[in-house]
Design an enzyme around this catalytic site. Structure first.
Site, short mmCIF file in Angstrom:
data_model
loop_
_atom_site.label_atom_id
_atom_site.label_comp_id
_atom_site.label_asym_id
_atom_site.label_seq_id
_atom_site.Cartn_x
_atom_site.Cartn_y
_atom_site.Cartn_z
N SER A 167 -2.54 -10.88 -0.03
CA SER A 167 -3.28 -11.28 1.17
C SER A 167 -4.60 -11.98 0.77
O SER A 167 -4.57 -12.97 0.05
CB SER A 167 -3.49 -10.06 2.06
OG SER A 167 -3.92 -10.41 3.34
N ASP A 224 6.30 -13.48 7.71
CA ASP A 224 4.88 -13.15 7.59
C ASP A 224 4.03 -14.34 8.01
O ASP A 224 4.19 -15.46 7.51
CB ASP A 224 4.58 -12.75 6.14
CG ASP A 224 3.12 -12.40 5.89
OD1 ASP A 224 2.37 -12.18 6.87
OD2 ASP A 224 2.74 -12.34 4.71
N HIS A 277 4.13 -8.66 6.54
CA HIS A 277 3.04 -8.88 5.58
C HIS A 277 2.99 -7.74 4.56
O HIS A 277 2.89 -7.98 3.35
CB HIS A 277 1.72 -8.97 6.34
CG HIS A 277 0.55 -9.38 5.51
ND1 HIS A 277 0.52 -10.56 4.80
CD2 HIS A 277 -0.65 -8.77 5.29
CE1 HIS A 277 -0.65 -10.67 4.18
NE2 HIS A 277 -1.37 -9.59 4.44
#
EC number: 3.1.1.-
Length: 302
Positions: A167, A224, A277
């Site tokens: 991320s 995602d 995610h």
């Protein structure tokens, strides 16, 4: 408290959104291929990408074939970073993804493109621009992590340096990989960016390809939404190196050559939750929910 954080993040997002540019970098039409990197390396990198979500006091513990040798910061004002010595990937630095801290969130929503700071300028080709918030997050940890990487290289007599993260930590991975490629005599060994948002403009993407292409990989999981942001028509562009896991959390993964591959993750509409995610990447749980502390490598069965 959560509503306050969301409100502040929204205000920051509104203030920092750039004007649409309607200018796209290149789009690859190359057919997908099998993985160009061994699966165990991806599984190991995923475990080390998850580990910064875990707490302090874990030096000496193992993650797959790696020992945790250094950790610093707690993810409030500065993203946590950890360094490992891995039998397969060498000295590896990993950066934490976004936390509930407002300062961490602000790194994500400060979307303005900026020239590299003077400390990073020589690591990029002329014309490269980077997402401001990601640059700020990386510069906060840059000096201390570099010093520790050099110490670990000397301690373990190992010139292999790998970078990984998830991320926001994946965006920091891209910036660190370019920086270390320039600063270290032997450059980087590999870089694995899990669920990476777009981190710079088309010149940035080409810089990554020119300098660390073939050693840099970013991984998208299912639908995602994070790898889809910020949008390309705001002037952002992914480099080459996409590995797409589709369907989500499956063992169906392929490599999509070139930048923004026409057959890759851009073919699906993103799902606007974090379900895809945080998930399973190459048999390893990454993120809140699927991940464990310490991280487990390659233990998920399909």
């Amino acid at each position: 408290m959560r509503l306050i954080l969301l409100f502040l993040a929204f205000i920051s997002f509104v203030l920092c959104v750039p004007e649409p540019r309607k200018v796209f970098g290149p789009t690859s039409y190359e057919e997908p291929t099998s993985l160009p990197v061994d699966l165990p390396l991806l599984s190991q990198a995923a475990g080390m990408a998850h580990e910064p979500y875990c707490h302090f006091n874990d030096e000496g513990k193992t993650v797959g074939d790696a020992e945790i040798v250094w950790t610093k910061w707690i993810g409030l004002a500065v993203q946590r970073a950890k360094i490992f010595h891995s039998k397969s990937l060498g000295v590896t630095v990993s950066f934490e993804g976004t936390t509930a801290s407002i300062l961490s969130i602000l790194h994500d929503v400060n979307l303005a493109l900026r020239d590299p700071p003077k400390e990073l300028n020589d690591a990029y080709d002329e014309g490269s621009q980077l997402l401001s918030g990601f640059v700020d997050a990386y510069m906060d940890v840059r000096d201390d992590t570099y010093a520790e990487i050099v110490k670990c290289m000397q301690k373990y007599n190992d010139t292999r340096v790998t970078v990984t993260g998830h991320s926001l930590g994946a965006a920091m991975t891209a910036l660190a990989a370019m920086d270390l490629e320039h600063r270290l005599e032997h450059g980087i060994y590999k870089a694995f960016a899990f669920a990476m948002p777009r981190t710079g403009n088309a010149k940035f993407a080409s810089s990554v390809d020119n300098r660390i292409g073939g050693r840099f990989f970013y991984i998208a999981n299912g639908r995602d939404w994070v790898p889809h942001m910020p949008p390309r028509d705001w002037g952002f562009q992914h480099p080459s190196g996409q590995v797409w896991i589709n369907p989500v959390n499956s063992d169906n993964w392929k490599f999509y050559p070139g930048q923004e591959n026409h057959f890759g993750a851009n073919t699906v509409d993103p799902i606007w939750t974090f379900d895809d995610h945080h998930g399973y990447y190459f048999g390893t749980g990454v993120g809140h929910g699927p991940g464990t502390c310490p991280a487990s490598v390659g233990t998920h069965t399909y």
